[in-house]
Design a protein around this motif. Structure first.
Motif, mmCIF file in Angstrom:
data_model
loop_
_atom_site.group_PDB
_atom_site.id
_atom_site.type_symbol
_atom_site.label_atom_id
_atom_site.label_comp_id
_atom_site.label_asym_id
_atom_site.label_seq_id
_atom_site.Cartn_x
_atom_site.Cartn_y
_atom_site.Cartn_z
ATOM 1 N N UNK A 1 36.655 40.969 57.745
ATOM 2 C CA UNK A 1 36.636 41.660 58.783
ATOM 3 C C UNK A 1 38.281 40.323 58.541
ATOM 4 N N UNK A 2 37.612 38.961 58.546
ATOM 5 C CA UNK A 2 38.661 37.820 59.019
ATOM 6 C C UNK A 2 39.516 37.726 57.619
ATOM 7 N N UNK A 3 38.437 37.082 56.680
ATOM 8 C CA UNK A 3 39.919 37.487 55.282
ATOM 9 C C UNK A 3 40.557 38.453 55.053
ATOM 10 N N UNK A 4 40.355 40.612 56.075
ATOM 11 C CA UNK A 4 41.472 40.849 55.654
ATOM 12 C C UNK A 4 43.017 40.884 55.545
ATOM 13 N N UNK A 5 42.684 39.855 56.773
ATOM 14 C CA UNK A 5 44.573 40.322 57.228
ATOM 15 C C UNK A 5 44.717 39.521 56.523
ATOM 16 N N UNK A 6 44.790 38.110 55.986
ATOM 17 C CA UNK A 6 45.172 37.278 54.756
ATOM 18 C C UNK A 6 45.528 38.616 53.067
ATOM 19 N N UNK A 7 44.995 39.390 53.466
ATOM 20 C CA UNK A 7 44.693 40.063 51.490
ATOM 21 C C UNK A 7 44.691 41.515 51.764
ATOM 22 N N UNK A 8 45.199 42.043 52.592
ATOM 23 C CA UNK A 8 45.317 43.434 52.679
ATOM 24 C C UNK A 8 46.800 43.458 52.320
ATOM 25 N N UNK B 1 43.571 42.496 40.046
ATOM 26 C CA UNK B 1 43.712 42.642 38.403
ATOM 27 C C UNK B 1 42.858 41.911 37.088
ATOM 28 N N UNK B 2 42.983 42.622 36.419
ATOM 29 C CA UNK B 2 41.458 41.598 35.252
ATOM 30 C C UNK B 2 42.220 41.247 34.304
ATOM 31 N N UNK B 3 42.889 40.006 33.534
ATOM 32 C CA UNK B 3 44.109 39.747 32.338
ATOM 33 C C UNK B 3 43.504 38.926 31.181
ATOM 34 N N UNK B 4 44.164 39.199 30.268
ATOM 35 C CA UNK B 4 43.671 38.038 28.964
ATOM 36 C C UNK B 4 45.134 38.044 28.313
ATOM 37 N N UNK B 5 45.112 36.485 28.098
ATOM 38 C CA UNK B 5 46.443 35.680 27.673
ATOM 39 C C UNK B 5 46.081 34.847 26.898
ATOM 40 N N UNK B 6 45.688 35.288 25.646
ATOM 41 C CA UNK B 6 45.546 34.483 24.522
ATOM 42 C C UNK B 6 44.088 34.264 24.418
ATOM 43 N N UNK B 7 43.673 32.825 24.461
ATOM 44 C CA UNK B 7 42.238 33.047 24.705
ATOM 45 C C UNK B 7 41.403 32.301 26.337
ATOM 46 N N UNK B 8 42.743 32.561 26.941
ATOM 47 C CA UNK B 8 42.397 33.036 29.019
ATOM 48 C C UNK B 8 41.871 34.680 29.429
ATOM 49 N N UNK B 9 41.191 34.422 30.387
ATOM 50 C CA UNK B 9 40.621 35.464 30.943
ATOM 51 C C UNK B 9 41.488 35.133 32.711
ATOM 52 N N UNK B 10 40.392 36.424 33.251
ATOM 53 C CA UNK B 10 40.271 36.058 34.178
ATOM 54 C C UNK B 10 40.937 37.219 35.530
ATOM 55 N N UNK B 11 40.651 36.601 36.848
ATOM 56 C CA UNK B 11 41.029 37.746 37.671
ATOM 57 C C UNK B 11 42.833 37.176 37.824
ATOM 58 N N UNK B 12 43.251 38.170 38.287
ATOM 59 C CA UNK B 12 44.587 37.522 38.833
ATOM 60 C C UNK B 12 45.296 38.792 40.140
ATOM 61 N N UNK B 13 45.519 38.115 41.682
ATOM 62 C CA UNK B 13 45.213 39.138 42.606
ATOM 63 C C UNK B 13 46.944 39.038 43.062
ATOM 64 N N UNK B 14 47.730 39.828 43.035
ATOM 65 C CA UNK B 14 49.049 40.370 42.947
ATOM 66 C C UNK B 14 48.692 40.960 44.719
ATOM 67 N N UNK B 15 49.144 39.609 45.602
ATOM 68 C CA UNK B 15 48.779 40.134 47.081
ATOM 69 C C UNK B 15 50.051 39.767 47.427
ATOM 70 N N UNK B 16 50.645 40.704 48.502
ATOM 71 C CA UNK B 16 52.155 40.875 49.171
ATOM 72 C C UNK B 16 52.754 40.133 50.342
#
Length: 107
Positions: free
Chosen positions: A66-73, A78-93
């Motif tokens: 619950x404490x984190x939700x206020x910051x990330x609601x 997303x999970x993206x691959x860019x060339x040899x790199x891959x990882x999670x991407x956070x699209x936080x408004x």
């Protein structure tokens, strides 16, 4: 608003949980660190906590304290691959600024 996952993120989490042979989903939270003050924390969850808030998208559960939700609601995971790199991407408004290295953010 809640937390959403793209199909790519859900596929990645599902495959990883299947390889592990256990787990109920992923926990998304924040911690205080970095140049901008906050950083995302993502871990696989074997046992939910009683206070967890659970969102489900594409058959994958995302657990939030619950404490984190206020910051990330409203965040889309997303999970993206860019060339040899891959990882999670956070699209936080809620993000107002992000450090140059991309490791931390401010709301």
């Amino acid at each position: 608003m809640g937390i959403t996952l793209t199909e790519a993120a859900a596929r990645h989490v599902s495959r990883y949980l299947a390889r592990r042979g256990k787990g109920v989903g992923v926990r998304l939270g924040i911690k205080t660190t970095g140049c901008s003050g906050l950083a995302y924390q993502l871990e696989y969850v074997d046992e939910p906590q009683p206070e967890d808030i659970v969102f489900e998208e594409h058959g994958v559960k995302v657990l939030i304290d619950p404490k984190s939700l206020a910051y990330i609601d409203g965040t889309e995971l997303d999970f993206v691959r860019d060339g040899l790199n891959e990882g999670f991407r956070f699209n936080n408004p809620n993000e107002r600024d992000r450090c140059g290295c991309g490791e931390s953010f401010r709301v």
